[in-house]
Scaffold this active site. Structure first.
Site, PDB file in Angstrom:
ATOM      1  N   HIS A   1      -5.229  -3.052  -3.065  1.00 55.71           N
ATOM      2  CA  HIS A   1      -4.777  -2.100  -4.097  1.00 55.71           C
ATOM      3  C   HIS A   1      -4.617  -2.744  -5.479  1.00 55.71           C
ATOM      4  O   HIS A   1      -4.220  -2.063  -6.422  1.00 55.71           O
ATOM      5  CB  HIS A   1      -3.446  -1.465  -3.679  1.00 55.71           C
ATOM      6  CG  HIS A   1      -3.555  -0.732  -2.385  1.00 55.71           C
ATOM      7  ND1 HIS A   1      -4.050   0.542  -2.297  1.00 55.71           N
ATOM      8  CD2 HIS A   1      -3.281  -1.116  -1.120  1.00 55.71           C
ATOM      9  CE1 HIS A   1      -4.050   0.924  -1.030  1.00 55.71           C
ATOM     10  NE2 HIS A   1      -3.597  -0.077  -0.302  1.00 55.71           N
TER      11      HIS A   1
ATOM     12  N   SER B   1       0.803  -1.220   0.000  1.00 53.82           N
ATOM     13  CA  SER B   1       0.000   0.000   0.000  1.00 53.82           C
ATOM     14  C   SER B   1       0.838   1.273   0.000  1.00 53.82           C
ATOM     15  O   SER B   1       0.385   2.288  -0.505  1.00 53.82           O
ATOM     16  CB  SER B   1      -0.958  -0.005   1.196  1.00 53.82           C
ATOM     17  OG  SER B   1      -0.258  -0.215   2.400  1.00 53.82           O
TER      18      SER B   1
ATOM     19  N   LYS C   1     -11.636   1.367  -2.277  1.00 50.81           N
ATOM     20  CA  LYS C   1     -10.570   1.919  -3.107  1.00 50.81           C
ATOM     21  C   LYS C   1     -11.031   1.933  -4.574  1.00 50.81           C
ATOM     22  O   LYS C   1     -11.858   2.746  -4.923  1.00 50.81           O
ATOM     23  CB  LYS C   1      -9.277   1.157  -2.833  1.00 50.81           C
ATOM     24  CG  LYS C   1      -8.790   1.559  -1.435  1.00 50.81           C
ATOM     25  CD  LYS C   1      -7.758   0.700  -0.806  1.00 50.81           C
ATOM     26  CE  LYS C   1      -7.459   1.254   0.601  1.00 50.81           C
ATOM     27  NZ  LYS C   1      -6.888   0.280   1.499  1.00 50.81           N
TER      28      LYS C   1
HETATM   29  C1  PLP Z   1      -6.853   0.195   2.932  1.00 48.87           C
HETATM   30  C2  PLP Z   1      -6.347  -1.174   3.218  1.00 48.87           C
HETATM   31  C3  PLP Z   1      -7.043  -2.041   4.067  1.00 48.87           C
HETATM   32  C4  PLP Z   1      -8.224  -1.583   4.858  1.00 48.87           C
HETATM   33  O1  PLP Z   1      -9.364  -1.486   4.095  1.00 48.87           O
HETATM   34  P1  PLP Z   1     -10.541  -0.541   4.570  1.00 48.87           P
HETATM   35  O2  PLP Z   1     -11.715  -1.053   3.860  1.00 48.87           O
HETATM   36  O3  PLP Z   1     -10.148   0.833   4.197  1.00 48.87           O
HETATM   37  O4  PLP Z   1     -10.638  -0.720   6.068  1.00 48.87           O
HETATM   38  C5  PLP Z   1      -6.597  -3.326   4.188  1.00 48.87           C
HETATM   39  N1  PLP Z   1      -5.486  -3.758   3.540  1.00 48.87           N
HETATM   40  C6  PLP Z   1      -4.768  -2.936   2.762  1.00 48.87           C
HETATM   41  C7  PLP Z   1      -3.549  -3.462   2.073  1.00 48.87           C
HETATM   42  C8  PLP Z   1      -5.168  -1.631   2.586  1.00 48.87           C
HETATM   43  O5  PLP Z   1      -4.447  -0.793   1.858  1.00 48.87           O
END
Ligand code: PLP
Length: 400
Positions: free
Chosen positions: A212, A184, A244
């Site tokens: 991602h 990330s 995302k």
């Molecule tokens: C953003 C993210 C999460 C968390 O997801 P949310 O739905 O925002 O709580 C989990 N794993 C990774 C790798 C992330 O980047």
């Protein structure tokens, strides 16, 4: 006896080390530009990679579904909050990822914590990439399994740890290997084929977090873990998030029937939480169709990143090892990252400064992200502004 620092002392300490975090109040929808403090800023820090968070079709879908389903889900999934809209989305996500079942969670954080803690217990082992997302690391700690972190993307180090454990006292418990698919904060990819091989040799389970990668990489946005190559035998636990690239909110785990049933029985962040609104599930179904069909969004991301790399190369700046769409510029200390972010902001560009503990000490960075809503000219403006911000901050620090 020394006493623990007070709350005020802890806050002062964070301020003194430039690690204090502040929220911006955003005054409109996500997009290529966002309004903050009455100014429109070109936005290079969101994870809305496909530019869908404010898409008119998603808004309309959410609106129509709210008229049908109302707003609140009323209860947890196991009581009376699990609607036909949730069910339909789970089936669509299972089909999309090529797994027998998918299970919705309120967030990726909850999905990761809940899944690891439900799958493992004392006597088991969990092996995680050092740079895994906080929710994966926290889930590993919570599980009470023996926890170890291997060097970033270093499959040989992982294998040594699996071997050492097997010959030691760890006993006959289950091992789970856990990795981000796309990291990330660095934007690089996990060595998936090698991880699958190591997990197979050691009869370990493999869990990949596609937060991602989903929507951005792979055939029709299916991510790195394409079921044509990596089924649930190779990657038994697949996590995807919906906040995302999908532009909505929530997350899911995709896996075989029994694994999902076990999560329904025992994943505490699944059981003891109110279901997400049904209308949100309906909007995510709309998003899923767009993610699959609109290949131009992924092509746009590739073009933007190519332009960015060409711009950086022309300036003689090092290119991020990243692929799509996360492009970190590592600058080292948090003060410098904050100064660069502030200089970009003053020029109308929003780029996040990421500091410890989100990233390791000494690797503070600007985390540049692109979305399909950007234009090539936006990238040019970013590169030019970045060049002058780097010069300005270097001069100031040189004189200071
Ligand atoms: C953003 C993210 C999460 C968390 O997801 P949310 O739905 O925002 O709580 C989990 N794993 C990774 C790798 C992330 O980047």
């Amino acid at each position: 006896m020394p006493r623990n620092p007070s709350i005020a002392e802890r806050l002062a300490d964070l301020r003194g080390r430039d690690l204090y975090r502040r929220r911006r109040v955003v005054e409109g929808p996500q997009g290529r530009e966002i309004r903050v403090g009455g100014r429109l800023l070109l936005n290079f820090c969101s994870n809305d990679y496909l530019g869908l968070a404010a898409d008119p079709r998603l808004r309309e879908s959410l609106r129509a579904a709210a008229l049908r389903w109302g707003v609140g889900a009323g209860a947890s999934h196991l009581v009376c909050g699990h609607t036909a809209a949730h069910q339909e989305l789970e089936e669509a996500l299972a089909a999309f990822t090529g797994r027998p079942r998918a299970l919705l969670f309120g967030s990726g954080y909850a999905a990761n914590m809940g899944t690891i803690a439900a799958l493992l217990g004392p006597g088991d082992r969990v092996l995680e990439d050092r740079l895994n997302h906080a929710s994966l690391l926290d889930g590993g700690q919570l599980s009470r399994a023996r926890f170890s972190r291997y060097r970033h993307a270093d499959v040989a180090d992982l294998e040594r740890r699996l071997q050492a454990d097997a010959s030691g006292s760890a006993g006959s418990g289950q091992a789970l290997v856990v990795s981000d698919g796309v990291f990330s904060m660095d934007g690089d990819l996990c060595p998936l084929a090698e991880l699958v091989g190591v997990a197979r040799r050691h009869a370990a389970w493999l869990m990949i977090d596609e937060a991602h990668g989903l929507g951005v990489h792979g055939r029709g946005g299916r991510g790195l873990v394409d079921a044509q190559r990596y089924g649930s035998a190779e990657v038994p636990v697949l996590v995807g998030t919906l906040g995302k690239a999908f532009g909505t909110a929530g997350a899911f785990v995709a896996a075989d029937e029994d694994l999902i049933e076990l999560l329904i029985q025992q994943a505490r962040p699944y059981i003891y939480t109110t279901a997400q609104p049904a209308a949100l599930a309906a909007a995510t179904l709309t998003s899923l169709e767009i993610v699959e069909q609109e290949e131009w969004r992924r092509e746009r991301l590739r073009a933007l990143v190519a332009r960015f790399h060409a711009g950086l190369a022309a300036l003689g700046l090092p290119l991020p090892a990243a692929t799509l769409p996360i492009q970190p510029i590592v600058v080292g200390d948090p003060t410098r990252a904050l100064a660069l972010s502030a200089a970009l902001d003053a020029a109308g560009l929003l780029v996040g400064a990421i500091r410890p503990p989100t990233v390791p000490v000494g690797t503070s960075r600007l985390r540049v992200t692109f979305t399909a809503a950007h234009e090539l000219a936006d990238v040019d403006r970013l590169v030019e502004t970045l060049a002058s911000a780097l010069r300005k901050v270097a001069e100031e620090q040189g004189h200071g």
